[in-house]
Design a protein around this motif. Structure first.
Motif, short mmCIF file in Angstrom:
data_model
loop_
_atom_site.label_atom_id
_atom_site.label_comp_id
_atom_site.label_asym_id
_atom_site.label_seq_id
_atom_site.Cartn_x
_atom_site.Cartn_y
_atom_site.Cartn_z
N UNK A 1 0.82 -1.21 0.00
CA UNK A 1 0.00 0.00 0.00
C UNK A 1 0.86 1.26 0.00
N UNK A 2 1.94 1.25 0.78
CA UNK A 2 2.84 2.41 0.80
C UNK A 2 3.50 2.59 -0.57
N UNK A 3 3.94 1.49 -1.18
CA UNK A 3 4.56 1.59 -2.50
C UNK A 3 3.57 2.11 -3.53
N UNK A 4 2.34 1.68 -3.44
CA UNK A 4 1.31 2.18 -4.37
C UNK A 4 1.10 3.68 -4.18
N UNK A 5 1.09 4.13 -2.94
CA UNK A 5 0.95 5.56 -2.66
C UNK A 5 2.13 6.34 -3.23
N UNK A 6 3.34 5.80 -3.09
CA UNK A 6 4.51 6.47 -3.66
C UNK A 6 4.38 6.60 -5.16
N UNK A 7 3.91 5.53 -5.80
CA UNK A 7 3.81 5.54 -7.25
C UNK A 7 2.69 6.42 -7.75
N UNK A 8 1.50 6.30 -7.15
CA UNK A 8 0.32 7.01 -7.66
C UNK A 8 0.21 8.43 -7.17
N UNK A 9 0.87 8.77 -6.10
CA UNK A 9 0.75 10.13 -5.56
C UNK A 9 2.02 10.93 -5.77
N UNK A 10 3.11 10.48 -5.21
CA UNK A 10 4.32 11.30 -5.19
C UNK A 10 5.07 11.25 -6.51
N UNK A 11 5.25 10.08 -7.10
CA UNK A 11 5.90 10.03 -8.41
C UNK A 11 5.00 10.64 -9.49
N UNK A 12 3.71 10.46 -9.34
CA UNK A 12 2.80 11.11 -10.29
C UNK A 12 2.85 12.63 -10.15
N UNK A 13 3.00 13.11 -8.92
CA UNK A 13 3.14 14.55 -8.70
C UNK A 13 4.42 15.07 -9.32
N UNK A 14 5.50 14.29 -9.22
CA UNK A 14 6.75 14.69 -9.85
C UNK A 14 6.61 14.72 -11.37
N UNK A 15 5.88 13.75 -11.93
CA UNK A 15 5.65 13.73 -13.37
C UNK A 15 4.84 14.95 -13.80
N UNK A 16 3.87 15.33 -12.99
CA UNK A 16 3.09 16.54 -13.31
C UNK A 16 3.98 17.78 -13.25
N UNK A 17 4.97 17.77 -12.34
CA UNK A 17 5.89 18.89 -12.27
C UNK A 17 6.71 19.00 -13.55
N UNK A 18 7.13 17.86 -14.08
CA UNK A 18 7.89 17.86 -15.34
C UNK A 18 7.04 18.42 -16.46
N UNK A 19 5.77 18.00 -16.54
CA UNK A 19 4.88 18.51 -17.58
C UNK A 19 4.60 19.99 -17.39
#
Length: 782
Positions: free
Chosen positions: A70-88
């Motif tokens: 669950x923690x890994x899913x949160x890292x992937x769907x929330x924090x890494x996704x937020x970083x990807x949005x920052x790149x965009x």
């Protein structure tokens, strides 16, 4: 180059940013040193993003802990996704030629682009540390468990960095929510996880009679779960898995109506979970289960009945039971040896002739019940306790160590449980391990009693019965008349006046004088040992066992009174009957009296102020409170009986073995002298024995056993003196040592054992006979 930078930050490796690639040297040839320094931070961030994407997917796919997934899913769907949005977002700003990043002549400042991603460096590095910890943070470099991960994330909330704190808070929420979902299945439906059973804090063990027992693993609990809360969660799940409770729930009678309210109670919890709020929610669920489901299954009179059974037979309140059982066991052992001696030598089969079998042990207990029934004599009222004991109690051959180990969450801490499990007193009754136990814990009392509680009772019973048995065997020596006085008496007139009569008188007197001199030191040693056992047994039974039982029984009686008072407003006729009964007598109410009845609604409101009433009574207790109080009672009983002190139990066991050998040697000497008397006085000869040689062998052995008994008494008293000066043991008796080695606390929901006499009281009585083990000249042959 900007395109390559943004692609690499999105998770695609770029040769411009890879230092170890040979082809990247040509791509980086036209880059200035200042630009290379800026690109190194971008390369580090890109590398972290790529590794996080890879390892987070690995955790989500294969990690054994659902919380880690669950923690890994949160890292992937929330924090890494937020970083990807920052790149965009940066890319969109450049394409719009926003002045924040794009200057004159459409020149994009590399410094400005790097500055946009600089705040993410510390955050991504922390996420990478968390992912590594999930994969290799456990013992031996293995994957971490759910409590370890939750503890690590909760600790990071105090890091001092705002961005790290916010990230850790979101991960803590995901981890604790996943853990709470697993726990909710247990406390609401009694279900264990099927895919992650090894990492859950509840385990199952296969007990005796193929029964399943649920045990608690404190090491698999998060830090916000208090030991008392964990015990409540264990009790709730065990109760839901009880066959009678499950049948009630499945039938729809008082079924799942309360589950919605319990779900609302859990949904009101906030994350991170706090110990007080979580404990309050679990306690509310426990009380709701008791009021809605358990109130008709386990009335207090059933609890008092089984506890009285343990008090009478396991704790030897009925002295005739211990005396009869000891005599029947000794008679069985003597008969087996006698039959083995009577067999011809060619018919003997080694020790198989005297090996004790289960059927013989069962018959010994059956004869004990017959003897106790005959002791009632002409009493018109039959003892119902004996009938219940006859149905439930069993004598079993067992192994030297219990098949089911004592577990945490029972009455004892881990060191004390290990000490109890290895006590050897069960070997003394039949010279093989034999224990008194129950055929089975009757339903629904198995909601109140566990197999570990029953094992503690068996250990205490073997301990107390061994002391009682040694005392009985010593005092029985005085029943052998010919060893104590002239027997038979010298012939009197007119036969004693004749020449032959006078010769007979002289012969008998010389024989008695010689044997008296031989037995004098033996009688002194036996008297000393009998005095020691009498005082020790009086202390343990009168002050420890009786004192703690009276205290615990009065606590149970208060619960009975509380249940009676709580039920008064509901039925006036029943209230009148209860008012006419004695409130101090446990179980004296009506047959349908329960201990979990509806409480006043205002008493459940935490903020409600209740005016003091002169006749206010405590609220009725639920089964978990009774079970926890009973474990506290057993813990205190084991400590005050000194069963958890290995130096004392080892010295006492050595004394008991020496006393057995001494008694057996005295019986052997008596048998030899009786045979010599028959040979001398009546001419009865035994061609297969040399009585004079036997006598010469027995007397030195008797002297050695006397010395062994005296030394053993001295060692036991010395161990008592050391315990008296032991501050840690004194703290345990005062209640300061209520934590086990895993931090689990014990307490009885309002029940606190009262203080009883300490070791100094026992030593004061033993010091009255200060010659025991001190003055060796007192035992010297005259």
């Amino acid at each position: 180059m900007l395109h390559e930078i943004l692609l690499s930050l999105s998770g695609h490796p770029s040769p411009i940013l890879r230092i170890d690639d040979v082809s990247s040297a040509y791509a980086r040839a036209g880059i200035s040193p200042a630009e290379r320094d800026l690109l190194s931070s971008i390369a580090h961030l890109s590398d972290l993003h790529i590794k996080l994407l890879s390892y987070v997917s690995q955790v989500c796919a294969s990690h054994p802990s659902m919380v880690s997934r669950a923690v890994a899913t949160t890292i992937e769907l929330v924090h890494l996704a937020e970083f990807q949005r920052k790149v965009l977002e940066v890319e969109s700003t450049i394409l719009r030629e926003d002045a924040e990043l794009v200057g004159a002549y459409s020149i994009v400042s590399l410094t400005a682009v790097v500055a946009e991603f600089t705040p993410w460096t510390r955050r991504m590095e922390w996420l990478w540390e968390v992912v590594q910890y999930m994969l290799k943070g456990g013992a031996g470099g293995e994957a971490c468990t759910a409590p370890q991960l939750i503890g690590r994330l909760r600790k990071e909330l105090q890091s001092g960095y705002v961005d790290i704190e916010e990230t850790a808070r979101s991960l803590v929420r995901s981890a604790e929510m996943a853990w709470l979902k697993q726990a909710s299945a247990w406390i609401l439906y009694g279900r264990l996880p099927t895919l992650e059973a090894e990492g859950f804090f509840i385990r199952t063990t296969d007990g005796e009679n193929e029964s399943k027992e649920y045990i608690l693993e404190p090491s698999l609990l998060p830090s916000f779960v208090l030991p008392s809360t964990a015990a409540s969660m264990l009790f709730i799940g065990k109760s839901l898995n009880h066959p009678r409770v499950r049948a009630t729930l499945e039938s729809g009678a008082r079924g799942r109506d309360h589950v919605s309210a319990q779900l609302r109670e859990l949904s009101r919890l906030t994350f991170p979970l706090e110990s007080p709020s979580f404990s309050k929610a679990i306690n509310s669920i426990r009380l709701s289960l008791s009021r809605n489901t358990l109130q008709d299954l386990l009335p207090l009179e059933r609890v008092v009945e089984i506890l009285q059974l343990f008090r009478d037979y396991f704790l030897l309140a009925k002295g005739e039971f211990a005396m009869t059982l000891t005599q029947e066991a000794d008679e069985k052992s003597r008969n087996r040896w006698r039959r083995a001696d009577n067999l011809a030598y060619e018919q003997r089969d080694g020790l198989s002739n005297v090996a004790v079998k289960q059927g013989e042990v069962t018959r010994v207990l059956a004869r004990t019940w017959v003897a106790m029934g005959s002791m009632q004599g002409l009493h018109s009222e039959e003892d119902e306790g004996i009938e219940l004991a006859r149905d439930l109690l069993r004598l079993h051959l067992t192994k030297s160590k219990p098949a089911t180990p004592l577990v945490l969450g029972s009455a004892m801490s881990r060191p004390s449980a290990n000490t109890l499990a290895t006590t050897p007193f069960r070997n003394l009754l039949f010279s093989v391990p034999v224990v008194l136990t129950l055929s089975e814990i009757p339903s629904p009392l198995d909601m109140f009693l566990s197999n570990s509680d029953l094992q503690i009772y068996t250990v205490i019973n073997s301990y107390l019965l061994s002391i009682r048995r040694a005392h009985i065997r010593l005092t029985d020596l005085w029943k052998m008349t010919s060893l104590r006085r002239h027997y038979p008496a010298p012939p009197g007139p007119p036969l004693g006046s004749t020449r032959a009569g006078r010769e007979q008188v002289v012969l008998l007197r010389n024989r008695h004088a010689y044997r008296s001199s031989v037995m004098r030191s033996a009688w002194v040693t036996c008297s000393a040992a009998a005095f020691f056992f009498a005082e020790t047994e009086a202390y343990m039974q009168s002050e420890v066992v009786a004192g703690l039982w009276d205290d615990f029984n009065s606590w149970l009686a208060k619960g009975d009174t509380a249940a009676s008072t709580a039920s008064t407003p509901k039925t006036s006729a029943r209230g009148a009957r209860l008012a006419s009964s004695k409130p101090d007598t446990p179980g004296s109410g009506a047959d349908d009296e329960d201990i979990w009845l509806d409480e006043s609604p205002t008493s459940e409101q935490p903020g409600a102020h209740q005016p003091a009433e002169p006749h206010a009574t405590p609220a009725p207790r639920d089964p978990e409170s009774l079970s926890t109080a009973h474990r506290t009672y057993l813990r205190s009983l084991s400590r005050h009986l000194l069963l958890t002190q290995t130096p004392f139990t080892e010295a006492l066991y050595s004394l008991l073995v020496s006393v057995d050998h001494l008694v057996a040697t005295v019986h052997r000497l008596h048998s030899t002298w009786s045979s010599m008397d028959l040979e001398t006085d009546a001419g009865v000869l035994d061609a297969f024995s040399d009585l004079e040689a036997d006598e010469k062998d027995i007397i030195p052995a008797l002297r050695g056993l006397e010395e062994s008994v005296r030394c053993s008494i001295g060692e036991v008293i010395e161990s008592l003196r050391e315990l008296e000066l032991n501050s840690s043991f004194a703290a345990e008796l005062e209640g300061d040592g209520d934590l086990d080695d895993d931090g689990a606390a014990f307490g009885g929901d309002g029940y606190v054992p009262r203080r009883i006499g300490g070791i100094n009281r026992l030593l004061m009585k033993l010091d009255f006979g200060g010659w025991i083990g001190q003055r060796e000249d007192a035992f010297a042959d005259s």
